[in-house]
Design an enzyme around this catalytic site. Sequence first.
Site, PDB file in Angstrom:
ATOM      1  N   HIS A 111       3.688  -4.478  -3.529  1.00  0.00           N
ATOM      2  CA  HIS A 111       3.619  -3.265  -2.898  1.00  0.00           C
ATOM      3  C   HIS A 111       2.134  -3.730  -2.275  1.00  0.00           C
ATOM      4  O   HIS A 111       1.345  -4.492  -3.031  1.00  0.00           O
ATOM      5  CB  HIS A 111       3.513  -1.733  -3.449  1.00  0.00           C
ATOM      6  CG  HIS A 111       2.726  -2.157  -4.564  1.00  0.00           C
ATOM      7  ND1 HIS A 111       1.049  -2.076  -4.422  1.00  0.00           N
ATOM      8  CD2 HIS A 111       2.830  -2.282  -6.226  1.00  0.00           C
ATOM      9  CE1 HIS A 111       0.500  -2.221  -5.723  1.00  0.00           C
ATOM     10  NE2 HIS A 111       1.444  -1.982  -6.464  1.00  0.00           N
ATOM     11  N   ARG A 116       3.332   3.742  -4.234  1.00  0.00           N
ATOM     12  CA  ARG A 116       3.210   2.388  -3.220  1.00  0.00           C
ATOM     13  C   ARG A 116       3.745   1.886  -2.966  1.00  0.00           C
ATOM     14  O   ARG A 116       3.600   0.964  -1.770  1.00  0.00           O
ATOM     15  CB  ARG A 116       1.838   2.050  -4.398  1.00  0.00           C
ATOM     16  CG  ARG A 116       2.140   1.378  -5.853  1.00  0.00           C
ATOM     17  CD  ARG A 116       1.706   0.892  -7.130  1.00  0.00           C
ATOM     18  NE  ARG A 116       1.200   0.382  -8.144  1.00  0.00           N
ATOM     19  CZ  ARG A 116       2.131   1.807  -9.366  1.00  0.00           C
ATOM     20  NH1 ARG A 116       2.166   2.428  -9.416  1.00  0.00           N
ATOM     21  NH2 ARG A 116       1.832   0.614 -10.015  1.00  0.00           N
ATOM     22  N   GLU A 156       6.653  -0.917 -12.263  1.00  0.00           N
ATOM     23  CA  GLU A 156       5.999  -1.952 -12.269  1.00  0.00           C
ATOM     24  C   GLU A 156       6.069  -1.324 -14.224  1.00  0.00           C
ATOM     25  O   GLU A 156       6.164  -0.961 -15.092  1.00  0.00           O
ATOM     26  CB  GLU A 156       4.296  -1.556 -12.471  1.00  0.00           C
ATOM     27  CG  GLU A 156       3.737  -2.002 -13.053  1.00  0.00           C
ATOM     28  CD  GLU A 156       3.420  -3.488 -12.207  1.00  0.00           C
ATOM     29  OE1 GLU A 156       4.490  -4.972 -12.902  1.00  0.00           O
ATOM     30  OE2 GLU A 156       2.489  -3.714 -11.933  1.00  0.00           O
ATOM     31  N   HIS A 173       6.442  -4.543  -7.795  1.00  0.00           N
ATOM     32  CA  HIS A 173       5.487  -4.812  -8.127  1.00  0.00           C
ATOM     33  C   HIS A 173       5.037  -6.265  -9.052  1.00  0.00           C
ATOM     34  O   HIS A 173       5.605  -6.774  -9.138  1.00  0.00           O
ATOM     35  CB  HIS A 173       5.164  -3.651  -9.785  1.00  0.00           C
ATOM     36  CG  HIS A 173       5.602  -2.321  -8.738  1.00  0.00           C
ATOM     37  ND1 HIS A 173       4.692  -1.402  -8.455  1.00  0.00           N
ATOM     38  CD2 HIS A 173       7.194  -1.778  -8.699  1.00  0.00           C
ATOM     39  CE1 HIS A 173       4.848  -0.182  -8.401  1.00  0.00           C
ATOM     40  NE2 HIS A 173       6.497  -0.311  -8.859  1.00  0.00           N
TER      41      HIS A 173
END
Length: 250
Positions: free
Chosen positions: A23, A74, A101, A196
């Site tokens: 991201h 995100r 993440e 991520h």
Amino acid sequence: MKTTTTKPTQTRPGPVPVVLIRHAQSQWNKENRFTGWADPPLTEAGIAEAHAAGKLLREQGFVFDAAYSSRLQRAVTTLGILLAELGQDGIPRTRAWQLNERHYGALQGLDKGEATARHGEQQVWRWRRGYHDRAGALRREDARHSCHDPLCHDIDPAQLPDVENLAETRERVMRYWDEDIIPRIRRGERLLISAHGNTLRALIMALADMSVAEVECFEIPTAMPIVYHFDHNGSPLDWYYLNGQDDQAA
């Protein structure tokens, strides 16, 4: 949470491309805070990064059959911007918590500089980059824990981590990869995955057969597409960064 269903794609000749992207810059990236499963938005600079990445993919002629992101905004926002730039908003999208993440436990939300001052540079580096190292767990009664997050309301609480190291993140990601994504690659589907830094470190470690020492030093830039090629059995062939310059295969 799957927003649309996926239709089988006719197998195409040649390698199957999958584009992975970390991201774009989030507010907590900018503030140098441990983010984990927290859900800060992109910054204005991050939004610009995502648009630039989408434009690059468009200029290179990438077309996708389906797209994935984690559930965190995100990654979701980055994916939305990419697809808008590509003019491919209508393809099926999947938001998978398994692509979230790495969970940083009690570190989540803390300033990295303050953590370094308190615990020492080497210890913080081990928490951030170490394969087997993990910080303290986040207690279930802590308001920061994912069991209190509406994004996780449909997930078995027993599956929600209190903290993870990279090895555990790899197990989570690869289980989902093998069960959900590999079958689509075998059908010849071209996929775009917005995730991520640690999620992708863990994934590429497995795909590229990286050693622990290699992955501990492996850093993935924000909003820089990674092009991975697979054969029609789902086996990885090669990968490279798509950076608008002379791309170097890894």
